[in-house]
Design an enzyme around this catalytic site. Structure first.
Site, PDB file in Angstrom:
ATOM      1  CE  LYS A  30      46.850  27.642  34.760  1.00 32.59           C
ATOM      2  NZ  LYS A  30      48.001  28.579  34.724  1.00 32.59           N
ATOM      3  NE  ARG A 100      50.414  25.077  35.037  1.00 35.36           N
ATOM      4  CZ  ARG A 100      49.570  24.228  34.454  1.00 35.36           C
ATOM      5  NH1 ARG A 100      49.306  23.053  35.017  1.00 35.36           N
ATOM      6  NH2 ARG A 100      48.985  24.546  33.322  1.00 35.36           N
ATOM      7  N   GLY A 109      47.449  34.388  29.833  1.00 34.91           N
ATOM      8  CA  GLY A 109      48.763  34.999  29.692  1.00 34.91           C
ATOM      9  C   GLY A 109      49.095  36.096  30.673  1.00 34.91           C
ATOM     10  CG  MET A 111      49.849  36.773  37.080  1.00 32.71           C
ATOM     11  SD  MET A 111      48.729  36.603  38.459  1.00 32.71           S
ATOM     12  CE  MET A 111      47.175  36.430  37.619  1.00 32.71           C
ATOM     13  NE  ARG A 344      41.927  28.063  29.469  1.00 31.40           N
ATOM     14  CZ  ARG A 344      42.978  28.881  29.460  1.00 31.40           C
ATOM     15  NH1 ARG A 344      43.308  29.549  30.544  1.00 31.40           N
ATOM     16  NH2 ARG A 344      43.701  29.041  28.394  1.00 31.40           N
ATOM     17  CG  HIS A 460      48.464  37.244  24.201  1.00 33.13           C
ATOM     18  ND1 HIS A 460      48.300  38.528  23.757  1.00 33.13           N
ATOM     19  CD2 HIS A 460      48.128  37.252  25.513  1.00 33.13           C
ATOM     20  CE1 HIS A 460      47.883  39.290  24.746  1.00 33.13           C
ATOM     21  NE2 HIS A 460      47.779  38.536  25.837  1.00 33.13           N
ATOM     22  NE  ARG A 566      15.535  58.588  21.954  1.00 32.21           N
ATOM     23  CZ  ARG A 566      15.997  57.332  22.061  1.00 32.21           C
ATOM     24  NH1 ARG A 566      15.908  56.500  21.041  1.00 32.21           N
ATOM     25  NH2 ARG A 566      16.555  56.947  23.206  1.00 32.21           N
ATOM     26  NE  ARG A 622      10.914  61.183  23.848  1.00 33.70           N
ATOM     27  CZ  ARG A 622      12.221  61.075  24.102  1.00 33.70           C
ATOM     28  NH1 ARG A 622      12.632  60.650  25.282  1.00 33.70           N
ATOM     29  NH2 ARG A 622      13.098  61.372  23.167  1.00 33.70           N
ATOM     30  CD  GLU A 751      11.791  61.188  30.898  1.00 36.57           C
ATOM     31  OE1 GLU A 751      12.851  60.817  30.380  1.00 36.57           O
ATOM     32  OE2 GLU A 751      10.869  61.724  30.260  1.00 36.57           O
ATOM     33  CB  SER A 770       7.488  54.080  29.167  1.00 33.10           C
ATOM     34  OG  SER A 770       8.719  53.756  28.573  1.00 33.10           O
ATOM     35  N   GLY A 772      12.020  55.831  31.740  1.00 36.64           N
ATOM     36  CA  GLY A 772      13.086  56.427  30.939  1.00 36.64           C
ATOM     37  C   GLY A 772      14.335  56.437  31.800  1.00 36.64           C
ATOM     38  CB  THR A 773      16.451  53.644  32.959  1.00 32.68           C
ATOM     39  OG1 THR A 773      16.617  53.076  31.672  1.00 32.68           O
ATOM     40  CG2 THR A 773      15.352  52.927  33.703  1.00 32.68           C
ATOM     41  CG  ASN A 774      18.939  56.623  28.615  1.00 32.17           C
ATOM     42  OD1 ASN A 774      19.309  55.550  29.068  1.00 32.17           O
ATOM     43  ND2 ASN A 774      18.737  56.843  27.338  1.00 32.17           N
ATOM     44  CG  ASP A 775      16.295  62.376  31.103  1.00 34.33           C
ATOM     45  OD1 ASP A 775      17.238  63.124  31.408  1.00 34.33           O
ATOM     46  OD2 ASP A 775      15.647  62.484  30.041  1.00 34.33           O
ATOM     47  CB  CYS A 837      11.740  53.239  26.580  1.00 38.48           C
ATOM     48  SG  CYS A 837      11.542  54.826  27.383  1.00 38.48           S
ATOM     49  CE1 TYR A 857       7.992  48.957  26.785  1.00 36.89           C
ATOM     50  CE2 TYR A 857       5.817  48.453  27.687  1.00 36.89           C
ATOM     51  CZ  TYR A 857       6.750  49.383  27.252  1.00 36.89           C
ATOM     52  OH  TYR A 857       6.462  50.716  27.270  1.00 36.89           O
TER      53      TYR A 857
HETATM   54  P1  ADP Z   1      49.029  29.913  31.468  1.00 41.86           P
HETATM   55  O1  ADP Z   1      48.021  30.234  32.490  1.00 41.86           O
HETATM   56  O2  ADP Z   1      49.734  31.104  30.953  1.00 41.86           O
HETATM   57  O3  ADP Z   1      48.494  28.997  30.418  1.00 41.86           O
HETATM   58  P2  ADP Z   1      50.255  27.593  32.538  1.00 41.86           P
HETATM   59  O4  ADP Z   1      50.714  27.458  33.921  1.00 41.86           O
HETATM   60  O5  ADP Z   1      49.027  26.879  32.203  1.00 41.86           O
HETATM   61  O6  ADP Z   1      50.165  29.130  32.218  1.00 41.86           O
HETATM   62  O7  ADP Z   1      51.358  27.032  31.615  1.00 41.86           O
HETATM   63  C1  ADP Z   1      52.353  27.552  30.849  1.00 41.86           C
HETATM   64  C2  ADP Z   1      52.841  26.395  29.988  1.00 41.86           C
HETATM   65  O8  ADP Z   1      53.638  25.523  30.762  1.00 41.86           O
HETATM   66  C3  ADP Z   1      51.709  25.546  29.458  1.00 41.86           C
HETATM   67  O9  ADP Z   1      51.977  25.176  28.140  1.00 41.86           O
HETATM   68  C4  ADP Z   1      51.709  24.352  30.359  1.00 41.86           C
HETATM   69  O10 ADP Z   1      51.164  23.232  29.745  1.00 41.86           O
HETATM   70  C5  ADP Z   1      53.172  24.208  30.690  1.00 41.86           C
HETATM   71  N1  ADP Z   1      53.351  23.557  31.980  1.00 41.86           N
HETATM   72  C6  ADP Z   1      52.924  23.995  33.173  1.00 41.86           C
HETATM   73  N2  ADP Z   1      53.205  23.106  34.150  1.00 41.86           N
HETATM   74  C7  ADP Z   1      53.846  22.087  33.560  1.00 41.86           C
HETATM   75  C8  ADP Z   1      54.372  20.853  34.043  1.00 41.86           C
HETATM   76  N3  ADP Z   1      54.294  20.514  35.317  1.00 41.86           N
HETATM   77  N4  ADP Z   1      54.970  20.046  33.161  1.00 41.86           N
HETATM   78  C9  ADP Z   1      55.048  20.399  31.863  1.00 41.86           C
HETATM   79  N5  ADP Z   1      54.571  21.525  31.345  1.00 41.86           N
HETATM   80  C10 ADP Z   1      53.965  22.367  32.182  1.00 41.86           C
HETATM   81 MG    MG Z   2      47.647  27.325  30.659  1.00 40.23          MG
HETATM   82 MG    MG Z   3      51.519  32.145  31.213  1.00 35.94          MG
END
Ligand code: ADP
Ligand code: MG
Ligand code: MG
Length: 884
Positions: A30, A100, A109, A111, A344, A460, A566, A622, A751, A770, A772-775, A837, A857
């Site tokens: 980010k 963030r 989602g 943190m 991203r 999510h 086999r 085999r 093997e 050949s 035989g990486t399991n054994d 194999c 192979y």
């Molecule tokens: P996550 O990794 O869970 O997507 P984010 O930090 O990207 O968490 O964002 C959570 C939400 O808050 C997102 O919708 C993001 O666009 C919004 N957000 C984060 N920072 C700001 C900001 N400075 N102004 C407005 N919205 C924000």
């Molecule tokens: Mg985000």
């Molecule tokens: Mg979040």
């Protein structure tokens, strides 16, 4: 670790931008991309990023902010104030920020973000003042107290909810957004009381205290169980920690000319080159992602604000030109102005990955080599996934959003834990939820498919399911879930936890009952990608197959030979097992030969089928490998049945079973040891192979058998058996008066570690090796493959092993034995053919190793063949580019 002199904070803004997209390890994905977007002139609210190293430092020194960090944060806040013309905590024009998290690898989602930070009793007046809306300012403040309390101070979320419900009731409103100023004032007072009640302190009126506590909470969240669990499931290891991004707030909730949304620059399900996303008018941040309100499709934006839509499309062009890759963005519109808050590389299905990579080559953005590297080889599996039979009757209950393709049927599970438990008990379940949250990931992972009744294509559930290639329908609003009574109702039809439902993740259809499935159809893009793969790879891809049907399927997928047939599987079919048992029960060689004579014609026909399916390509057969007791019945009533059938006393069968019993059958009387003890078994097999080859060839079928001796540990075993096989081949040729050229190579499996260590001696008697990486893995580690589950998960958790060595070859240990055997074998016989194999032959990481070690192979199960072809090409491309 002495890091005190290090720069811990990197600024991004108009005045300077101290990061770029290559700095993900240090700034998190980010942070690195916020800096990058700022540098290329995109509208990003300014801010700064605290490094992932600082997070590691925080953990190392026992969970406190390292000395000097706070000063560095303060001076960056000063820069931010200067750039924005606002002041943190000001009662006239307050600067508000978000805090963030963001690690090097995106963890959707995991943190939580705190928005509106910096609001206090004083600053809220300032915000009311500059925004011209007191209601808005109060709404922002109540959100902050809630988020800060919940995320940072661990105040139970429901305590805030309860107060909100109480006050909404009192003011007679049902929607959050309908509460008026007086109501909000009252709510804030109530929230503050909740805060104080749970934490023992007043809600902090010093904005810097809010900031420091939030930064610390982000660091702490790196090691909370759900984050750890996510990394475990997704095999994310070796990261320093999370970075913290502090960024100036922009507001999507400033009225009807504001909004917030998420988008992909191309369709993440199909790969179609079409801007794809969702937005909510007058909403803030998490509202879209959380799936609380169901957002509108971004196409609708044209009707709302065409100029903003144009602007977004323009951003798509800028981003794709710059990143040369499909992007997943978050944006906010504040009073008509568009801001980008995140970009991203977009997660996508296997199908989309192929389409996007191939189209980007056609568009001239990337090379074929880059395209090959862009598709995770394992994701091809998704394209090879079955779909529901299109001819089958569909009892469609409702249609939700096609969030992640695939087709799954199962009984209904109502919670993540239930999904985990019932799956362990062998049931196939569909996890049915209103929406999902990070707590649910284990259950989502376990379930055959996921169905949610709320949330959009970027909820999510949708994002996580797509990442795994798991079938998912989201936002099926007509599904009413009654968790208490364990049932769901759709338009009056009710289904309980024992009822089977089917979900089609490509159409979004929810179907009653079980559904027949069928093989997938492959796109033109898939074919192009596979052609490129074939032209770049040097490693051949063979398959492990025992039947003509499997062989044919694999050949259609592009297999260039059979690396492992086999033969034991052939003995279980129909009547043969009785002949096989008769042979095993025999008391002397003569009797055994009688049983074997009955088996011979069956074996011959089997081989003819295989040679025909694979004509022109090598088929490595085999010789019998498993211990004989595996062919005998162990339950009394089955033994009695056999006794009746063969007209022998039950006691004799029991005696033989006891006689054949071994304490460690895997290390016992099996493999070539059987051929040494019972040469007549080998005679029969070698005869069947040779006769089948001759008969095929006489019918114009180019049969190319090779004979492979299993479980060799000493060169003597092989030299002895080789002579015997050669004698048989010669004998059959003479008996059949076959004078044309028929060369049947005789090789061995490597093997047993000793075979690898003495590979030069073994090679003297082998035409090929050949692995035989399991054994080989089993014997090198001393882990029994069948018992490994009792401790291996724990080993992975403790990072004693990076991954399951039975799934991905242990290149440092087992790999050394492979490399040594390759060297010693080819030292003895230049250019000797070598392959692998074991199960590893279909694993991309192991394939990379095979390429580097100079194998000819890899041989894998039929449905892995396309994966292996792509992985082999990736190995070649990476090696040419000198990448690791
Ligand atoms: P996550 O990794 O869970 O997507 P984010 O930090 O990207 O968490 O964002 C959570 C939400 O808050 C997102 O919708 C993001 O666009 C919004 N957000 C984060 N920072 C700001 C900001 N400075 N102004 C407005 N919205 C924000
Ligand atoms: Mg985000
Ligand atoms: Mg979040």
């Amino acid at each position: 670790m002495a890091m005190t002199s290090q720069k811990r904070v990197h600024y991004f803004g108009r005045t300077k931008s101290e990061g770029n997209k290559e700095m993900k390890t240090l700034l998190g994905g980010k942070g690195a991309n916020l800096a990058e977007m700022t540098s290329i002139g995109l509208p990003v609210p300014p801010g700064f990023t605290i490094t992932t190293e600082t997070c590691a430092e925080y953990t190392d020194i026992g969970g406190k902010l390292p000395d000097g960090l706070v000063d560095e944060v303060h001076s960056n806040m000063a820069l931010l104030e200067e750039e924005t013309g606002k002041t943190f905590g000001s009662e006239e024009n307050p600067l508000l920020v978000s805090v963030r998290s963001g690690a090097a690898v995106s963890m959707p989602g995991m943190m939580d973000t705190v928005l509106n930070l910096g609001l206090t009793d004083k600053a809220v007046d300032g915000l009311a003042n500059v925004s011209g809306s007191r209601r808005f300012a109060l709404d922002a403040y109540r959100r902050l107290i809630n988020m800060f309390g919940d995320v940072v101070m661990e105040v139970p979320h429901h305590k805030f909810e309860d107060e909100f419900d109480r006050i909404k009731d009192k003011y007679g409103v049902s929607e959050d957004t309908d509460l008026n100023e007086a109501g909000l004032e009252e709510l804030i007072t109530a929230y503050k009381a909740v805060y104080k009640g749970s934490t023992g302190n007043d809600f902090p009126q010093d904005p810097y205290q809010q900031l420091e506590k939030s930064v610390e909470a982000v660091f702490k969240s790196w090691n909370i169980p759900r984050a750890v669990r996510y990394r475990e499931i997704n095999e994310i290891t070796g990261l320093l920690g999370t970075a913290v991004n502090v960024q100036t707030m922009v507001f999507g909730n400033m009225g009807d000319d504001s909004g917030t949304g998420v988008a992909f620059t191309r369709d993440p399900s199909t790969g179609e080159n079409k801007f794809f996303g969702e937005f909510l008018i007058n909403a803030q941040g998490e509202d879209v992602v959380a799936g609380i309100r169901t957002p509108q499709n971004v196409d609708e934006m044209v009707k709302w604000r065409p100029e903003i839509y144009e602007n977004l499309l323009n951003m798509k062009r800028v981003l794709e030109n710059h990143y040369r890759e499909m992007q997943d963005i978050e944006y906010t519109i504040e009073k008509g102005n568009l801001f980008l808050l995140q970009t991203r590389t977009g997660k996508r299905t296997g199908r989309a990955a192929v389409t996007i990579a191939v189209e980007m080559v056609v568009e001239g953005r990337i090379t074929q080599q880059e395209a090959l590297l862009r598709v995770p080889a394992n994701d091809l599996n998704q394209l090879l996934l079955p779909t529901f039979d299109t001819n089958a009757e569909r009892d469609i209950l409702t249609v939700g959003l096609p969030a992640s393709p695939g087709a799954a049927s199962g009984k209904i599970a109502f919670s993540a834990d239930e999904a985990v438990d019932r799956t362990h008990e062998g049931e196939s379940v569909i996890l049915v939820r209103k929406d999902t949250s990070p707590e649910d990931v284990s259950g989502m992972h376990a379930a055959a498919g996921i169905l949610t009744s709320t949330g959009g294509m970027t909820s999510h559930a949708a994002v996580v399911a797509r990442g795994w290639g798991k079938c998912c329908i989201a936002g099926a609003g007509e599904v009413v879930i009654d968790e208490k009574n364990r049932s769901i109702t759709i338009k009056g039809r009710t289904f309980g936890d024992q009822d089977i439902i089917s979900i089609d993740g490509s159409s979004g259809e929810l179907i009653a009952g079980d559904m027949p499935r069928m093989e997938p159809k492959l796109s033109e893009e898939f074919k192009s990608l596979m052609e490129w793969a074939d032209s770049h790879r040097t490693l051949q891809v063979w398959t492990n197959a025992d039947t003509p049907q499997d062989a044919e399927r694999a050949r259609n997928w592009g297999a260039q030979g059979i690396g492992l047939c086999r033969t034991e599987h052939m003995f279980f079919e129909g009547e043969r097992i009785t002949d096989m048992r008769e042979m095993i029960l025999a008391e002397n060689e003569e009797e055994r030969r009688v049983g074997l004579d009955k088996l011979l014609p069956h074996q011959r026909e089997d081989f003819k089928g295989l040679f025909t399916a694979m004509q022109g390509l090598p088929v490595t057969v085999r010789l019998l490998d498993p211990p004989l007791h595996e062919f005998l019945p162990h339950e009394e009533h089955l033994q009695q049945e056999l006794a009746n059938r063969l007209q022998v006393p039950l006691a004799r069968i029991k005696a033989r079973v006891i006689q054949l019993h071994e304490t460690n059958p895997m290390l016992g009387h099996r493999g070539c040891r059987l051929s040494i003890s019972y040469p007549e078994i080998l005679d029969m097999q070698a005869t069947a192979i040779t006769e089948a080859a001759i008969e095929c060839r006489r019918n114009g079928i180019d049969a190319r058998p090779e004979i492979m001796v299993p479980l060799v540990g000493t060169s003597k075993e092989l030299s002895l058996l080789r002579k015997q096989i050669e004698t048989i081949i010669q004998g059959v040729k003479e008996a059949k008066a076959y004078s044309d050229e028929l060369d049947i190579p005789i090789g061995t499996m490597i093997e047993i570690p000793r075979a690898a260590l003495t590979a030069d001696e073994v090679a003297q008697h082998a035409d090929f090796f050949s692995f035989g990486t399991n054994d080989l893995t089993q014997m090198t580690f001393g882990y029994s493959r069948d018992d490994v589950n009792s401790f291996l998960p724990n080993y992975i958790r403790h990072e004693i092993l990076e991954r399951d060595p039975f799934q991905s070859l242990d290149t440092r240990g087992v790999g050394q034995l492979v490399a040594m055997a390759v060297g010693k074998g080819r030292g003895e016989k230049k250019g000797m053919k070598m392959g692998i194999c074991g199960e590893h032959g279909g694993d991309p990481l192991s394939i990379r190793f095979c390429h580097q070690t100079g194998l000819n192979y890899v041989s894998c199960s039929p449905f892995r063949v396309p994966v292996a072809r792509l992985a082999a090409a990736q190995a070649a491309v990476k090696n040419d580019a000198g990448r690791d």
